[in-house]
Design a protein around this motif. Structure first.
Motif, PDB file in Angstrom:
ATOM      1  N   ARG A  82     -10.203   6.665   8.027  1.00  0.00           N
ATOM      2  CA  ARG A  82      -9.580   7.625   7.119  1.00  0.00           C
ATOM      3  C   ARG A  82      -8.275   7.106   6.537  1.00  0.00           C
ATOM      4  O   ARG A  82      -7.788   7.628   5.523  1.00  0.00           O
ATOM      5  N   ALA A 139     -10.043   3.599   3.027  1.00  0.00           N
ATOM      6  CA  ALA A 139     -10.573   4.962   3.100  1.00  0.00           C
ATOM      7  C   ALA A 139     -11.701   5.206   2.099  1.00  0.00           C
ATOM      8  O   ALA A 139     -12.639   5.957   2.381  1.00  0.00           O
ATOM      9  N   TRP A 184     -15.383   6.785   3.318  1.00  0.00           N
ATOM     10  CA  TRP A 184     -16.026   8.013   2.854  1.00  0.00           C
ATOM     11  C   TRP A 184     -17.319   7.735   2.090  1.00  0.00           C
ATOM     12  O   TRP A 184     -18.286   8.504   2.190  1.00  0.00           O
TER      13      TRP A 184
END
Length: 449
Positions: free
Chosen positions: A152, A156, A160
């Motif tokens: 995260r 990142a 995702w």
């Protein structure tokens, strides 16, 4: 490609069948050498239903040998493992220590890499969310040979985009995942016989804050005021103090290895409306269980009790059609969709209904609403029916689960997933030459090779 052997591969639905070059992946070198020959898609245990992990006339990287447990923190419950480790491996190793995976789908025969690629979810999505919520970080091998850590806070965008990204950004090598501390391997359950769709939605609202886990079987052949009827099963993890004496003697009991199997593909004539009606009665009886406590194996993974149960749909195979639609006007849209299915002439098997919570990610499937998964045996009429169903789902503001889809076209996919443009930007950044590719990638326009 002559150095590699071509194999016929398919997903769990045995449709479609692809001729791909299968490569055993044991380390990063196996991947980089293969990418010099052509495009590749990683594959785990093959439990995606359709063409997610096949690659016509190109390479499929079998990652099941990347199956080592690397590090374990008993205090925090954080496990580091290779991406070919399955949920069954984790359950077998850590249930005796009092830990379970946080997110369990309908089968335990799923690798960690596959769980990330499809961002799997379970009966408690409205509480726990999807698989991304238990992954802290992973290491991924890119097309240019680099190995990056994604989390995260570090790379990142890559983190995702991989959840629901269908393995099209690289080969995940290792991951850090959070497990859940448990006192027992049992669930305290409640079954509610559902009379119709209004009753179903009312029951979900009624028990929403009382039970963490909920799933319903729906009779998709029902018509009129019985549409949406079925059985709703609810549950919570059982505490040790709650168990009866018979179960408390072995509160962390593991599952047994199943000896039941479907030894061959059943003939297609066994799949008809009569057999569905009989099956529906059997399922209703089984789901309406009087047992207060049930083992995780039956609670999470009832179909794992029968090896190769997918052969029951015959050699032509089947698709699992799973969609999610918003709660707004959900009752009306569900009624219309169920009516379409009942009148389609396409025999629906094993119809599973759930409520979903908020979603996240670019190509991850879930969002807050209602989801229904239906198994359709492959028939000539199915190919004419699903585009109509797709249009209805889109009209309701919904979308299909890419981890199971077998027939969606590019235009419909892009209308259902407008975030695809953001995902393609990540693809161009980390795989500009499109080295990671697959049949579904080409079919829905995520790759162009």
């Amino acid at each position: 490609m002559s150095l590699y052997k071509k194999e016929k591969l398919s997903g769990w639905g045995n449709y479609p069948v692809s001729e791909s070059y299968k490569v055993q992946v044991r380390d990063a070198g196996d991947v980089t050498r293969t990418l010099q020959q052509g495009s590749l898609v990683p594959r785990g245990l093959g439990r995606s239903y359709a063409d997610q992990a096949v690659n016509d006339n190109h390479y499929v990287g079998d990652c099941t040998k990347l199956n080592r447990l690397l590090a374990w923190d008993e205090t925090t419950g954080i496990l580091e493992c290779e991406a070919g480790v399955s949920l069954e491996d984790i359950i077998t190793s850590f249930v005796p220590r009092g830990w379970l995976p946080m997110i369990c789908p309908g089968t335990k025969f799923v690798t960690i890499g596959g769980a990330i690629a499809n961002d799997i979810h379970g009966k408690a999505h409205h509480i726990d969310g999807s698989f991304v919520n238990c992954v802290l970080s992973f290491r991924i091998l890119l097309a240019d040979g680099r190995i990056l850590t994604a989390s995260r806070t570090e790379n990142a965008d890559l983190f995702w985009a991989n959840f629901g990204g269908l393995g099209l950004l690289g080969v995940i090598l290792t991951a850090q995942v959070q497990l859940r501390k448990i006192e027992t391997t049992y669930f305290k359950q409640k079954s509610v016989v559902i009379k119709g769709l209004d009753h179903m939605l009312e029951a979900l609202d009624q028990y929403d804050h009382e039970y963490n886990y909920s799933v319903a079987w729906i009779d998709a052949m029902a018509r009129g005021n019985k549409i949406g009827s079925g059985v709703l099963t609810l549950g919570n993890a059982a505490k040790l103090a709650e168990l009866p004496p018979k179960l408390s003697t072995n509160p962390l009991q593991l599952h047994k290895t199943s000896k039941l199997t479907v030894p061959f593909f059943l003939p297609s004539f066994t799949l008809n409306n009569f057999t569905v009606k009989v099956l529906n009665r059997v399922i209703a009886f089984v789901q309406n269980s009087p047992k207060e406590f049930i083992h995780y194996e039956k609670f999470f993974f009832p179909l794992d009790a029968i090896n190769h149960w997918n052969r029951g749909y015959g050699k032509r195979g089947f698709i699992q059609y799973q969609f999610v639609i918003p709660e707004d006007n959900g009752r009306q849209h569900l009624a219309e969709i169920l009516d379409m299915i009942a009148q389609s002439g396409c025999t629906p098997f094993l119809n599973v209904f759930k409520r979903m919570g908020d979603g996240q990610g670019l190509l991850s499937f879930p969002f807050k609403g209602y989801t229904l998964a239906i198994d359709f045996p492959v028939t000539d009429g199915l190919f004419a029916f699903t585009p109509k169903l797709d249009a209805k789902v889109l009209d309701a503001g919904g979308r299909l689960y890419l981890g199971k889809d077998g027939l969606l076209n590019e235009g419909m996919f892009k209308a259902m997933y407008p975030q695809y443009t953001e995902w393609l930007a990540v693809k161009r950044k980390y795989d500009p030459e499109g080295k990671f590719d697959s049949n579904i990638g080409r079919r829905i326009g995520l790759t162009k090779s």
